[in-house]
Design a protein around this motif. Structure first.
Motif, PDB file in Angstrom:
ATOM      1  N   ALA A  61       0.821  -1.211   0.000  1.00 46.57           N
ATOM      2  CA  ALA A  61       0.000   0.000   0.000  1.00 46.57           C
ATOM      3  C   ALA A  61       0.858   1.266   0.000  1.00 46.57           C
ATOM      4  O   ALA A  61       1.977   1.272   0.519  1.00 46.57           O
ATOM      5  CB  ALA A  61      -0.915   0.005   1.224  1.00 46.57           C
ATOM      6  N   ARG A  74      -0.689  11.287  -2.243  1.00 43.07           N
ATOM      7  CA  ARG A  74      -1.996  10.634  -2.277  1.00 43.07           C
ATOM      8  C   ARG A  74      -2.524  10.460  -3.699  1.00 43.07           C
ATOM      9  O   ARG A  74      -3.320   9.559  -3.970  1.00 43.07           O
ATOM     10  CB  ARG A  74      -3.004  11.438  -1.451  1.00 43.07           C
ATOM     11  N   ARG A  78      -4.046   3.916  -4.071  1.00 43.45           N
ATOM     12  CA  ARG A  78      -3.675   2.987  -3.002  1.00 43.45           C
ATOM     13  C   ARG A  78      -2.455   2.146  -3.359  1.00 43.45           C
ATOM     14  O   ARG A  78      -1.628   1.843  -2.511  1.00 43.45           O
ATOM     15  CB  ARG A  78      -4.862   2.075  -2.691  1.00 43.45           C
ATOM     16  N   TRP A  79      -2.355   1.740  -4.642  1.00 42.45           N
ATOM     17  CA  TRP A  79      -1.277   0.853  -5.081  1.00 42.45           C
ATOM     18  C   TRP A  79      -0.483   1.571  -6.172  1.00 42.45           C
ATOM     19  O   TRP A  79      -0.904   1.592  -7.333  1.00 42.45           O
ATOM     20  CB  TRP A  79      -1.840  -0.468  -5.606  1.00 42.45           C
ATOM     21  N   ARG A 211      -4.445  -8.851  -1.903  1.00 40.90           N
ATOM     22  CA  ARG A 211      -3.596  -7.729  -1.504  1.00 40.90           C
ATOM     23  C   ARG A 211      -4.107  -7.071  -0.225  1.00 40.90           C
ATOM     24  O   ARG A 211      -3.324  -6.481   0.533  1.00 40.90           O
ATOM     25  CB  ARG A 211      -3.534  -6.671  -2.618  1.00 40.90           C
ATOM     26  N   SER A 212      -5.416  -7.162   0.001  1.00 47.16           N
ATOM     27  CA  SER A 212      -5.978  -6.626   1.237  1.00 47.16           C
ATOM     28  C   SER A 212      -7.175  -7.461   1.642  1.00 47.16           C
ATOM     29  O   SER A 212      -7.805  -8.118   0.797  1.00 47.16           O
ATOM     30  CB  SER A 212      -6.378  -5.153   1.072  1.00 47.16           C
ATOM     31  N   LEU A 214     -10.672  -7.032   4.018  1.00 46.70           N
ATOM     32  CA  LEU A 214     -11.539  -6.112   4.756  1.00 46.70           C
ATOM     33  C   LEU A 214     -10.906  -4.720   4.852  1.00 46.70           C
ATOM     34  O   LEU A 214     -11.008  -4.040   5.868  1.00 46.70           O
ATOM     35  CB  LEU A 214     -11.844  -6.660   6.159  1.00 46.70           C
ATOM     36  N   GLY A 215     -10.221  -4.336   3.767  1.00 45.14           N
ATOM     37  CA  GLY A 215      -9.606  -3.021   3.721  1.00 45.14           C
ATOM     38  C   GLY A 215      -8.239  -2.934   4.357  1.00 45.14           C
ATOM     39  O   GLY A 215      -7.594  -1.883   4.286  1.00 45.14           O
ATOM     40  N   VAL A 216      -7.768  -4.019   4.953  1.00 44.79           N
ATOM     41  CA  VAL A 216      -6.452  -4.027   5.607  1.00 44.79           C
ATOM     42  C   VAL A 216      -5.435  -4.659   4.666  1.00 44.79           C
ATOM     43  O   VAL A 216      -5.608  -5.807   4.249  1.00 44.79           O
ATOM     44  CB  VAL A 216      -6.500  -4.819   6.925  1.00 44.79           C
ATOM     45  N   PRO A 217      -4.363  -3.948   4.295  1.00 52.39           N
ATOM     46  CA  PRO A 217      -3.361  -4.544   3.405  1.00 52.39           C
ATOM     47  C   PRO A 217      -2.755  -5.804   4.021  1.00 52.39           C
ATOM     48  O   PRO A 217      -2.425  -5.837   5.217  1.00 52.39           O
ATOM     49  CB  PRO A 217      -2.305  -3.435   3.269  1.00 52.39           C
ATOM     50  N   THR A 218      -2.596  -6.830   3.202  1.00 51.08           N
ATOM     51  CA  THR A 218      -1.971  -8.062   3.675  1.00 51.08           C
ATOM     52  C   THR A 218      -0.565  -7.794   4.194  1.00 51.08           C
ATOM     53  O   THR A 218      -0.099  -8.455   5.134  1.00 51.08           O
ATOM     54  CB  THR A 218      -1.939  -9.090   2.526  1.00 51.08           C
TER      55      THR A 218
END
Length: 397
Positions: A61, A74, A78-79, A211-212, A214-218
């Motif tokens: 991220a 920004r 995101r990626w 890659r994520s 529930l919105g949390v990056p792995t």
């Protein structure tokens, strides 16, 4: 970036390589007052990044991928994409006012005969430095297996380094060899770009993760698990993986074995999915056995089957290419990999540091920043004499 004095030939610290690892090291060294110079073989910073395939995005991220002292903007999303990374590296060098000498290819590092550090051998002229940071990159030398019969194959064979986009393979039968992140992404790119058939040769099925979740990056999960014992990390990860990734055995993708973190910490990082799961389920990408050899028009596979692709894209990774540069200094193992990295140095090569030669699950860019700070602190311990490169018997960091 500062205007460079082309006459000056001795530096307190020389950083070899103007990619993200080298620039992170240079910024940390500059903040510590050590006045580094970055020596880059290409025409500008981020040479290897400029050559990557068009589709490439960071699998980490944006907010976890910034180098010390300057976050990714920004606007990149995101990626960050390949071109976003190149622009960021240019902005990073300018933001930190780094001295970058482009077009300087360092081919060998030798101890200074006078005990004042190192001599850097280059066709552009030798340079001297009190300390050296080697940051020539994880993906330096394309690695292609020596398959039997490859020279007689009538189709095309291209390493992933020279792959740009799937547009050149429209309506062709393509075999991608190597089920890492690059191979997986290239296979998806080929399928989406109109290749007639896409097969992915898999030797040992890697773990697949989103890659994520529930919105949390792995990546963040990997950072959090870093200090958890490997067996416990495997036990925690497996039920999470099963919830996040469907069973793909019906699509020909066997269930991976060996433990996600066991394999990841040994260097076999999982594929972070950017479309492969959907392509496998739709049949747009077909897994096949590993390549065993070539026979004229055919490719022989490890399960004794044979296929006849028009083209083969080899995504079997890279070597570090460090042997000509520092192989004589006792800093590499038998495979050409660094024995030490970051703040640590080899006993035979004090004040010579290596950075950026691992591919951790916690993210390469993040680790560049951590190691850069450690190197700067290690080189600062010698005080003013170390900064001038005048220590004749420096302690090993």
């Amino acid at each position: 970036m500062r205007l460079v004095d082309r006459v000056r030939r001795r530096f307190p610290v020389a950083v070899i390589g103007g990619g993200p690892a080298g620039l992170a090291a240079a910024a940390a060294l500059s903040a510590a007052g050590l006045a580094p110079v970055v020596l880059e073989r290409g025409e500008g910073v981020g040479t290897s990044w400029r050559a990557h395939y068009d589709r490439l995005h960071l699998h980490t991220a944006r907010w976890l991928s910034g180098l010390p002292g300057l976050p990714f903007p920004r606007r990149v999303g995101r990626w960050p994409a390949r071109d976003d990374v190149v622009r960021y590296l240019e902005e990073y060098a300018a933001h930190h006012d780094l001295e970058v000498r482009s077009g300087v290819e360092v081919r060998r590092v030798d101890p200074d005969p006078g005990g004042r550090g190192w001599v850097l051998r280059s066709p552009q002229g030798d340079l001297e430095a009190g300390a050296v940071v080697v940051a020539t990159g994880y993906n330096a030398v394309p690695r292609i297996p020596d398959w039997p019969g490859q020279g007689g194959f009538t189709g095309s064979v291209t390493h992933s380094r020279d792959y740009r986009s799937g547009a050149a393979y429209a309506d062709r039968d393509v075999l991608v060899v190597g089920a890492g992140n690059s191979g997986a992404e290239i296979a998806v790119d080929l399928a989406e770009s109109g290749a007639r058939r896409v097969r992915l040769a898999v030797r040992r099925p890697p773990y697949l993760m989103p890659r994520s979740m529930l919105g949390v990056p792995t990546q963040l999960i990997s950072v959090a698990m870093r200090y958890v014992p490997t067996p416990a990390a495997d036990a925690i990860a497996e039920p999470v993986r099963r919830l996040a990734v469907p069973d793909l055995s019906a699509s020909g993708w066997p269930r991976p074995v060996g433990g996600l973190f066991t394999r990841g910490r040994a260097g076999a990082i999982p594929i972070l999915d950017v479309g492969l799961v959907a392509a496998l389920r739709a049949g747009d990408v077909e897994p096949v056995a590993a390549v065993a050899g070539f026979d004229g028009r055919e490719v022989a596979l490890a399960d004794s089957s044979r296929i006849t692709p028009d083209a083969v894209v080899v995504a079997t990774g890279y070597g570090r290419g460090l042997e000509p540069l520092v192989g004589h200094l006792g800093v590499l193992d038998g495979r050409g990999e660094p024995l030490v990295h970051g703040a640590r140095t080899a006993p035979a090569a004090p004040r010579l540091h290596l950075i950026g030669f691992s591919n951790p699950m916690s993210g390469m860019f993040r680790e560049f920043g951590i190691d850069a700070g450690r190197i700067a602190r290690a080189l600062s311990r010698g005080g003013a004499a170390a900064a001038r490169g005048r220590l004749t018997t420096p302690a090993t960091c």
